[in-house]
Design a protein around this motif. Structure first.
Motif, PDB file in Angstrom:
ATOM      1  N   ASP A 132      39.413  -0.268 -11.518  1.00  0.00           N
ATOM      2  CA  ASP A 132      38.208  -0.374 -10.708  1.00  0.00           C
ATOM      3  C   ASP A 132      37.213  -1.356 -11.333  1.00  0.00           C
ATOM      4  N   GLU A 133      37.004  -1.246 -12.626  1.00  0.00           N
ATOM      5  CA  GLU A 133      36.102  -2.164 -13.307  1.00  0.00           C
ATOM      6  C   GLU A 133      36.611  -3.592 -13.218  1.00  0.00           C
ATOM      7  N   GLN A 134      37.914  -3.760 -13.350  1.00  0.00           N
ATOM      8  CA  GLN A 134      38.505  -5.096 -13.235  1.00  0.00           C
ATOM      9  C   GLN A 134      38.240  -5.682 -11.857  1.00  0.00           C
ATOM     10  N   SER A 135      38.475  -4.884 -10.838  1.00  0.00           N
ATOM     11  CA  SER A 135      38.336  -5.403  -9.471  1.00  0.00           C
ATOM     12  C   SER A 135      36.890  -5.797  -9.171  1.00  0.00           C
ATOM     13  N   ILE A 136      35.927  -5.019  -9.633  1.00  0.00           N
ATOM     14  CA  ILE A 136      34.516  -5.352  -9.423  1.00  0.00           C
ATOM     15  C   ILE A 136      34.167  -6.626 -10.185  1.00  0.00           C
ATOM     16  N   ARG A 137      34.643  -6.737 -11.408  1.00  0.00           N
ATOM     17  CA  ARG A 137      34.389  -7.939 -12.210  1.00  0.00           C
ATOM     18  C   ARG A 137      35.026  -9.167 -11.551  1.00  0.00           C
ATOM     19  N   LEU A 138      36.243  -9.020 -11.061  1.00  0.00           N
ATOM     20  CA  LEU A 138      36.918 -10.135 -10.396  1.00  0.00           C
ATOM     21  C   LEU A 138      36.190 -10.542  -9.122  1.00  0.00           C
ATOM     22  N   LEU A 139      35.690  -9.556  -8.368  1.00  0.00           N
ATOM     23  CA  LEU A 139      34.942  -9.856  -7.148  1.00  0.00           C
ATOM     24  C   LEU A 139      33.671 -10.633  -7.488  1.00  0.00           C
ATOM     25  N   LYS A 140      32.977 -10.198  -8.521  1.00  0.00           N
ATOM     26  CA  LYS A 140      31.764 -10.897  -8.957  1.00  0.00           C
ATOM     27  C   LYS A 140      32.089 -12.346  -9.332  1.00  0.00           C
ATOM     28  N   GLU A 141      33.143 -12.546 -10.093  1.00  0.00           N
ATOM     29  CA  GLU A 141      33.519 -13.892 -10.502  1.00  0.00           C
ATOM     30  C   GLU A 141      33.934 -14.741  -9.304  1.00  0.00           C
ATOM     31  N   GLN A 142      34.587 -14.126  -8.324  1.00  0.00           N
ATOM     32  CA  GLN A 142      34.996 -14.859  -7.134  1.00  0.00           C
ATOM     33  C   GLN A 142      33.766 -15.327  -6.354  1.00  0.00           C
ATOM     34  N   ILE A 143      32.769 -14.473  -6.243  1.00  0.00           N
ATOM     35  CA  ILE A 143      31.541 -14.845  -5.536  1.00  0.00           C
ATOM     36  C   ILE A 143      30.789 -15.928  -6.303  1.00  0.00           C
ATOM     37  N   GLU A 144      30.767 -15.842  -7.628  1.00  0.00           N
ATOM     38  CA  GLU A 144      30.154 -16.905  -8.427  1.00  0.00           C
ATOM     39  C   GLU A 144      30.880 -18.225  -8.207  1.00  0.00           C
ATOM     40  N   ALA A 145      32.206 -18.178  -8.103  1.00  0.00           N
ATOM     41  CA  ALA A 145      32.982 -19.398  -7.855  1.00  0.00           C
ATOM     42  C   ALA A 145      32.641 -19.979  -6.485  1.00  0.00           C
ATOM     43  N   LEU A 146      32.410 -19.118  -5.495  1.00  0.00           N
ATOM     44  CA  LEU A 146      32.013 -19.601  -4.166  1.00  0.00           C
ATOM     45  C   LEU A 146      30.696 -20.350  -4.243  1.00  0.00           C
ATOM     46  N   GLU A 147      29.767 -19.808  -4.994  1.00  0.00           N
ATOM     47  CA  GLU A 147      28.472 -20.483  -5.169  1.00  0.00           C
ATOM     48  C   GLU A 147      28.661 -21.827  -5.868  1.00  0.00           C
ATOM     49  N   TRP A 148      29.534 -21.859  -6.878  1.00  0.00           N
ATOM     50  CA  TRP A 148      29.808 -23.096  -7.609  1.00  0.00           C
ATOM     51  C   TRP A 148      30.377 -24.152  -6.668  1.00  0.00           C
ATOM     52  N   TYR A 149      31.365 -23.765  -5.855  1.00  0.00           N
ATOM     53  CA  TYR A 149      31.954 -24.711  -4.904  1.00  0.00           C
ATOM     54  C   TYR A 149      30.906 -25.206  -3.913  1.00  0.00           C
ATOM     55  N   GLU A 150      30.044 -24.331  -3.454  1.00  0.00           N
ATOM     56  CA  GLU A 150      29.020 -24.739  -2.490  1.00  0.00           C
ATOM     57  C   GLU A 150      28.100 -25.805  -3.103  1.00  0.00           C
ATOM     58  N   ARG A 151      27.705 -25.616  -4.354  1.00  0.00           N
ATOM     59  CA  ARG A 151      26.872 -26.621  -5.030  1.00  0.00           C
ATOM     60  C   ARG A 151      27.607 -27.949  -5.165  1.00  0.00           C
ATOM     61  N   GLN A 152      28.897 -27.895  -5.479  1.00  0.00           N
ATOM     62  CA  GLN A 152      29.674 -29.124  -5.627  1.00  0.00           C
ATOM     63  C   GLN A 152      29.796 -29.847  -4.284  1.00  0.00           C
ATOM     64  N   ILE A 153      29.992 -29.091  -3.221  1.00  0.00           N
ATOM     65  CA  ILE A 153      30.098 -29.688  -1.885  1.00  0.00           C
ATOM     66  C   ILE A 153      28.791 -30.374  -1.512  1.00  0.00           C
ATOM     67  N   GLU A 154      27.681 -29.702  -1.766  1.00  0.00           N
ATOM     68  CA  GLU A 154      26.372 -30.262  -1.423  1.00  0.00           C
ATOM     69  C   GLU A 154      26.078 -31.548  -2.192  1.00  0.00           C
ATOM     70  N   SER A 155      26.558 -31.650  -3.414  1.00  0.00           N
ATOM     71  CA  SER A 155      26.235 -32.817  -4.232  1.00  0.00           C
ATOM     72  C   SER A 155      27.293 -33.915  -4.164  1.00  0.00           C
ATOM     73  N   CYS A 156      28.360 -33.697  -3.408  1.00  0.00           N
ATOM     74  CA  CYS A 156      29.461 -34.651  -3.345  1.00  0.00           C
ATOM     75  C   CYS A 156      29.227 -35.680  -2.248  1.00  0.00           C
ATOM     76  N   ASP A 157      29.472 -36.952  -2.579  1.00  0.00           N
ATOM     77  CA  ASP A 157      29.320 -38.032  -1.609  1.00  0.00           C
ATOM     78  C   ASP A 157      30.647 -38.453  -0.979  1.00  0.00           C
ATOM     79  N   ASP A 158      31.755 -38.110  -1.590  1.00  0.00           N
ATOM     80  CA  ASP A 158      33.063 -38.541  -1.103  1.00  0.00           C
ATOM     81  C   ASP A 158      33.574 -37.550  -0.043  1.00  0.00           C
TER      82      ASP A 158
END
Length: 105
Positions: free
Chosen positions: A29-55
């Motif tokens: 259970d702790e693993q799954s919650i931690r993995l979910l948190k990391e997955q959501i953080e990765a989504l935020e990271w990708y969104e920032r990269q998309i916003e700053s990408c010109d290509d």
């Protein structure tokens, strides 16, 4: 000269090779919650990269990776729901309903 692409993977480590063994010793259970948190953080990271990408092509690749991350997050939520009665009740009450969300004003 071509530019070198540097990817900071310090926050998003692979599960098998780089994870601290103590994570595997924790409850699932702790693993799954931690993995979910990391997955959501990765989504935020990708969104920032998309916003700053010109290509446009790279932007498309990043968006596809972000969307796959959304699928992964959804599967984790479902996995948690199937194993946690309280989480199941809460999700059943709010998901796919028109119920007003009780956020403070």
């Amino acid at each position: 000269q071509g530019r070198r692409i540097v990817i900071d993977r310090s926050r998003y480590r692979t599960l098998v090779e780089e994870r601290d063994q103590s994570l595997w010793d924790q409850s699932t259970d702790e693993q799954s919650i931690r993995l979910l948190k990391e997955q959501i953080e990765a989504l935020e990271w990708y969104e920032r990269q998309i916003e700053s990408c010109d290509d446009p092509q790279l932007k498309s690749v990043l968006a596809e990776n972000r969307d796959k991350g959304k699928q992964n997050a959804a599967m984790l939520i479902e996995w948690i729901r199937r194993r946690d009665d309280a989480f199941h009740r809460e999700l059943t009450g709010y998901l796919f309903s028109d119920k007003v969300l009780p956020f403070p004003s």
